[in-house]
Every structure is written in structure tokens, then in C-alpha cells.
Enzyme design. Structure first.
Site, PDB file in Angstrom:
ATOM      1  N   PRO A 125     -14.640  61.179  47.836  1.00 17.72           N
ATOM      2  CG  PRO A 125     -13.183  60.333  49.457  1.00 17.72           C
ATOM      3  CD  PRO A 125     -13.746  60.037  48.100  1.00 17.72           C
ATOM      4  CD  GLU A 363     -29.936  58.745  41.711  1.00 16.54           C
ATOM      5  OE1 GLU A 363     -30.297  59.022  40.561  1.00 16.54           O
ATOM      6  OE2 GLU A 363     -30.119  57.648  42.250  1.00 16.54           O
TER       7      GLU A 363
HETATM    8  N1  CAA Z   1     -26.188  62.547  28.759  1.00 18.04           N
HETATM    9  C1  CAA Z   1     -25.200  62.269  27.869  1.00 18.04           C
HETATM   10  N2  CAA Z   1     -24.000  62.897  27.874  1.00 18.04           N
HETATM   11  C2  CAA Z   1     -23.795  63.830  28.833  1.00 18.04           C
HETATM   12  C3  CAA Z   1     -24.779  64.186  29.780  1.00 18.04           C
HETATM   13  C4  CAA Z   1     -26.026  63.495  29.720  1.00 18.04           C
HETATM   14  N3  CAA Z   1     -27.007  63.753  30.600  1.00 18.04           N
HETATM   15  N4  CAA Z   1     -24.288  65.146  30.595  1.00 18.04           N
HETATM   16  C5  CAA Z   1     -23.031  65.416  30.151  1.00 18.04           C
HETATM   17  N5  CAA Z   1     -22.732  64.617  29.087  1.00 18.04           N
HETATM   18  C6  CAA Z   1     -21.499  64.608  28.297  1.00 18.04           C
HETATM   19  C7  CAA Z   1     -21.279  65.981  27.661  1.00 18.04           C
HETATM   20  O1  CAA Z   1     -21.956  66.101  26.443  1.00 18.04           O
HETATM   21  C8  CAA Z   1     -19.766  65.975  27.487  1.00 18.04           C
HETATM   22  O2  CAA Z   1     -19.454  65.226  26.325  1.00 18.04           O
HETATM   23  P1  CAA Z   1     -18.249  65.621  25.276  1.00 18.04           P
HETATM   24  O3  CAA Z   1     -16.993  65.222  25.946  1.00 18.04           O
HETATM   25  O4  CAA Z   1     -18.549  64.784  24.071  1.00 18.04           O
HETATM   26  O5  CAA Z   1     -18.359  67.090  25.057  1.00 18.04           O
HETATM   27  C9  CAA Z   1     -19.268  65.218  28.697  1.00 18.04           C
HETATM   28  O6  CAA Z   1     -20.366  64.409  29.131  1.00 18.04           O
HETATM   29  C10 CAA Z   1     -18.826  66.130  29.820  1.00 18.04           C
HETATM   30  O7  CAA Z   1     -19.947  66.928  30.180  1.00 18.04           O
HETATM   31  P2  CAA Z   1     -19.827  68.354  30.878  1.00 18.04           P
HETATM   32  O8  CAA Z   1     -18.770  69.155  30.181  1.00 18.04           O
HETATM   33  O9  CAA Z   1     -21.204  68.905  30.973  1.00 18.04           O
HETATM   34  O10 CAA Z   1     -19.276  67.952  32.328  1.00 18.04           O
HETATM   35  P3  CAA Z   1     -19.133  68.818  33.653  1.00 18.04           P
HETATM   36  O11 CAA Z   1     -17.857  68.446  34.296  1.00 18.04           O
HETATM   37  O12 CAA Z   1     -19.391  70.262  33.358  1.00 18.04           O
HETATM   38  O13 CAA Z   1     -20.279  68.206  34.620  1.00 18.04           O
HETATM   39  C11 CAA Z   1     -22.423  68.077  35.690  1.00 18.04           C
HETATM   40  C12 CAA Z   1     -21.606  68.309  34.399  1.00 18.04           C
HETATM   41  C13 CAA Z   1     -23.852  68.095  35.201  1.00 18.04           C
HETATM   42  C14 CAA Z   1     -22.225  69.173  36.704  1.00 18.04           C
HETATM   43  C15 CAA Z   1     -22.080  66.698  36.306  1.00 18.04           C
HETATM   44  O14 CAA Z   1     -20.782  66.715  36.874  1.00 18.04           O
HETATM   45  C16 CAA Z   1     -23.078  66.256  37.356  1.00 18.04           C
HETATM   46  O15 CAA Z   1     -24.164  65.772  37.025  1.00 18.04           O
HETATM   47  N6  CAA Z   1     -22.739  66.396  38.656  1.00 18.04           N
HETATM   48  C17 CAA Z   1     -23.541  65.822  39.747  1.00 18.04           C
HETATM   49  C18 CAA Z   1     -23.114  64.417  40.022  1.00 18.04           C
HETATM   50  C19 CAA Z   1     -24.194  63.602  40.653  1.00 18.04           C
HETATM   51  O16 CAA Z   1     -25.374  63.675  40.333  1.00 18.04           O
HETATM   52  N7  CAA Z   1     -23.786  62.702  41.536  1.00 18.04           N
HETATM   53  C20 CAA Z   1     -24.673  61.794  42.185  1.00 18.04           C
HETATM   54  C21 CAA Z   1     -24.044  60.459  42.343  1.00 18.04           C
HETATM   55  S1  CAA Z   1     -25.111  59.081  42.636  1.00 18.04           S
HETATM   56  C22 CAA Z   1     -25.954  59.352  44.084  1.00 18.04           C
HETATM   57  O17 CAA Z   1     -26.075  60.426  44.518  1.00 18.04           O
HETATM   58  C23 CAA Z   1     -26.655  58.346  44.902  1.00 18.04           C
HETATM   59  C24 CAA Z   1     -26.650  56.953  44.502  1.00 18.04           C
HETATM   60  O18 CAA Z   1     -26.333  56.099  45.287  1.00 18.04           O
HETATM   61  C25 CAA Z   1     -27.106  56.511  43.173  1.00 18.04           C
END
Ligand code: CAA
Length: 382
Positions: A125, A363
Site C-alpha cells: 500500500p 511494472e
Molecule cells: N539490476 C540490478 N541491480 C539493481 C537494479 C537493476 N535493474 N536496479 C537497482 N539495483 C540495485 C542498485 O545497484 C543498488 O545496489 P547496491 O546496494 O549494491 O548499491 C540497489 O539495487 C538499490 O538501488 P537504488 O539505490 O537504485 O534504489 P532506489 O530505492 O533508488 O529505487 C527504483 C530505484 C528504480 C526507483 C526502484 O524503486 C523501482 O524500480 N521502482 C518501481 C517499482 C516497480 O516497478 N514496481 C512494479 C511492481 S510489479 C507490477 O507492477 C505488476 C506485476 O504484477 C508484476
């Protein structure tokens, strides 16, 4: 320019034929009744589609990323609800394959091939775009973990639907995204797993989406995916692939919407001639066609790179962003070509328009994709 291999063309033809014959005729009713297409999913499983990205040793079809995109796209042309069910299931297959132990693969993948559905439980949520803000806790106990919390908007999970769940939970709240989350793989019948609210959605009405409630769920250590602390990265790596799947859905839908628009514009007579002979509408069609071709190239490039094992975070985000925006744009203009008729449920464009809307949200919203893209581009050009 992409040239599909003979195998890719064969799978495209097979899925196209099946979708036209079995999926298109029921798509309007699936939407109208909000009915889960159980029979179709069974048939797709029998065709090897639900295990298309699973190697043959686990009973799957062992197909590549481009074939996966082709399949999602072809189904999406006829029914996005069905394409979404398949796409989310393939996303969970992918995570199990990449991160699972041999024991986990043996346990879950043959079932997945048979069409027993996987669900990916990240969103909560108060943790949507900020996936790192999730609150579901996994506390260490003897031999395993106790999970408590709830997951929202979970696709492929409903009162009757869904077999296994990938759950991302906090094991070390201090560390959060940086090693503080762990991924678990559990069956829906695990004591304490409950179905909460099932959503009544604007579109994708055949694809079930529910809340997952986790009430003191005991999960043995053997059901941790990857290593403890890897949960956030596992989710992000999974989403890199999932976002290409949404791009494939979006391009399939956009093509179908353009086709409906052109068909209508050719047969609709106003002022004594087909409306497609008006230059103003031809320009709409040109814009739609051009964007679709660009979208397909981005989507296929991302799929190709993932197949080659390259890091695709940027390409997947670009494909997801551009293709979902394109689907929205094309559905909107195609509805415009239909005029008032397009607003009525008699024409499939009305459903397509509603189905397209979620693509810019799930996503990862378009805004989140732009964050991901800009981070990568800034690194590249700095
Ligand atoms: N591949 C590998 N590692 C990754 C990565 C990737 N694509 N993206 C981030 N990481 C790693 C980073 O390197 C970092 O690693 P370290 O701790 O070693 O430094 C760690 O993960 C944290 O990354 P960030 O600091 O970039 O994290 P953030 O809090 O700033 O978040 C964000 C980044 C891109 C905004 C992420 O939160 C995000 O993608 N948000 C959207 C969420 C989303 O897509 N939700 C959808 C859910 S599923 C759905 O919708 C429908 C379903 O039913 C499937």
C-alpha cells in the site's frame, strides 16, 4: 532490422493462429464479465507457452527472449488480459530460473510449465514507485523466517487463482534496498497466506489482481531465493525482464488498435467518401505506424540484449516507457478515428483504450522509467 529465425517465425505463426481462433472470439466476454480465462491458460500450457522460458530439463520449451516477446505480443493483439497473465507468469519463471536453487527449480518449474500460475509480490500500500519503502517483515526464526505484512495489486493471485508467490520482504530494516531485503518462494497454500481484496479494475478485466495478506507465515530457509539480502536486486533484475514483457504487450496492442482504426476508416463513409481519404486522418495513421515501428525496434533490441546476457536496465526501461506511451497514443487516436462509435462497447477499441491505460503504470510508471533511463544515460555521458 530484426530478422526472426525460422523457429521464431514458427512460434509466431502458431500463437497467432491460436490467438485468432481461440482468444479473440472470447476477448469481449472476458472483459465484460471480468472472467479469468482458465481454459485458455490450460490450452496455452498444453502448447508449451506457460513454460516457454523454462529449459527442457524441467519440462519447458526452452525458448529465447525474442520468442517470449513475440508470444506476448501476439496474444496481446487479441486479448491483453490473457497476455498479462502469461507475461507475469513468465516473469516469475525467469526469477526462479535465474535465482533458484536446483531443489527449488525441480520443485516449482514443472508445475509452472503445466500452467500453475506464479505471482510476483513486491508492491505494498505504501510502497509502489518507491519499492524500497516496503514494510513486510521476515523475521529470522529457527530454520527459517516468519513473514508478516501485506502486498497490494498482485497479478495472478485471486480467490481461486495463483499457485506460487515470490515475496520480497525486509530482513534487515536498517539496510533496506542495500542488502536489507530477501526474496522468498512459497506456495499459496502455506499456512497464513490469505487472499485479501480482489480488485475491480478499469481494464484488463480478465486478469485477476488481489491483495496478499501474510499472517505469521513460516517459510523455511530452503525457500529463500538467492541469498538473504539479495531481495531488492532480484526484484529489479526480474523487472528488467518483466518490463520488456510489458513493452511486448504494448506493441501488440498498439498494432491491433491501428488495425482496427484503419479498418474502420476505410469503411466509414462521410461526405460521400471513406474517412481514410482525409489527409488529416492519414497523418494520424502515419504517426501511429511510425511510432509502432520505432517501439517494436526498441522492444526487440532490449529482448535481444537480454538473450545475450547483457545488462538491459536502460534498454528495458526505454522499451517499457516508449512502447507503453505508444500504446496509449495509438489507442487514443484509433478511438478518435472511430468517432462516437469508438466510445461504445460494440467496438473492440473501447476495451483496448482501457487496457492500454495501465501499461504506463504497472511494472514501474513512465516517470520511474525516466528516472532509471536518466541515471543510466547520465553515467554513460559523464
Ligand atoms: N539490476 C540490478 N541491480 C539493481 C537494479 C537493476 N535493474 N536496479 C537497482 N539495483 C540495485 C542498485 O545497484 C543498488 O545496489 P547496491 O546496494 O549494491 O548499491 C540497489 O539495487 C538499490 O538501488 P537504488 O539505490 O537504485 O534504489 P532506489 O530505492 O533508488 O529505487 C527504483 C530505484 C528504480 C526507483 C526502484 O524503486 C523501482 O524500480 N521502482 C518501481 C517499482 C516497480 O516497478 N514496481 C512494479 C511492481 S510489479 C507490477 O507492477 C505488476 C506485476 O504484477 C508484476
Amino acid at each position: 532490422m530484426f530478422e526472426f529465425t525460422e523457429d521464431q517465425l514458427a512460434i509466431q505463426e502458431m500463437v497467432r493462429e491460436f490467438s485468432e481462433k481461440e482468444i479473440r472470439p472470447i476477448a469481449q466476454d472476458t472483459d465484460k464479465n471480468g472472467s479469468f480465462p482458465e481454459k485458455t491458460i490450460k490450452e496455452l500450457a498444453e502448447m508449451g507457452i506457460m513454460g516457454l522460458n523454462i529449459p527442457e530439463e524441467y519440462g519447458g520449451s526452452g525458448l529465447d527472449e525474442i520468442s517470449k516477446a513475440i508470444v506476448i505480443s501476439e496474444i496481446s493483439k487479441c486479448c491483453v488480459s490473457t497476455a498479462e497473465i502469461v507475461a507475469v507468469h513468465l516473469l516469475t519463471n525467469d526469477i526462479i530460473l535465474r535465482m533458484g536453487t536446483e531443489e527449488q527449480k525441480q520443485k516449482w518449474l514443472p508445475n509452472a510449465v503445466e500452467g500453475k500460475l506464479g505471482a510476483f509480490c513486491l508492491t505494498e500500500p505504501n510502497a509502489g514507485s518507491d519499492a524500497g519503502g516496503l514494510k513486510t517483515k521476515a523475521e529470522k526464526t529457527e530454520g527459517g523466517y516468519i513473514l508478516n505484512g501485506s502486498k497490494l495489486f498482485i497479478s495472478n493471485f485471486g480467490p481461486e487463482e495463483g499457485d506460487h508467490l515470490i515475496i520480497i520482504a525486509l530482513t534487515d530494516p536498517e539496510k533496506k534496498t542495500h542488502g536489507g531485503m530477501t526474496a522468498f518462494l512459497i506456495g499459496r497454500d502455506t499456512p497464513g497466506v490469505q487472499v485479501g481484496k480482489t480488485e475491480d479494475k478499469m481494464g484488463l478485466r480478465g486478469a485477476v489482481v488481489s491483495e496478499v495478506i501474510l499472517d505469521n507465515v513460516y517459510v523455511p530457509e530452503a525457500e529463500v531465493l538467492g541469498k538473504p539480502g539479495d531481495g531488492f536486486k532480484i526484484a529489479m533484475i526480474g523487472l528488467d525482464g518483466g518490463r520488456i514483457g510489458i513493452a511486448a504487450q504494448a506493441t501488440g496492442l498498439a498494432e491491433a488498435a491501428l488495425s482496427e482504426g484503419v479498418k474502420y476508416a476505410n469503411q466509414r463513409l462521410q461526405f460521400g467518401k471513406p474517412i481514410s481519404s482525409n489527409q488529416g486522418l492519414q497523418w494520424y495513421i502515419a504517426d501511429m505506424g511510425t511510432r509502432i515501428e520505432a517501439a517494436k525496434m526498441l522492444m526487440l533490441e532490449a529482448a535481444d540484449k537480454r538473450q545475450k546476457g547483457e545488462k538491459v536496465t536502460k534498454y528495458a526501461a526505454m522499451a517499457k516507457y516508449f512502447c507503453s506511451e505508444t500504446a496509449g497514443y495509438v489507442c487514443d487516436l484509433s478511438l478518435q478515428l472511430h468517432g462516437g462509435y469508438g466510445y461504445m462497447k460494440d467496438y473492440p477499441i473501447e476495451r483496448m483504450y482501457r487496457d492500454a491505460r495501465i501499461m504506463r503504470i504497472y511494472e514501474g510508471t513512465s516517470e520511474i522509467q525516466k528516472i532509471v533511463i536518466s541515471r543510466e544515460v547520465i553515467k554513460e555521458y559523464t
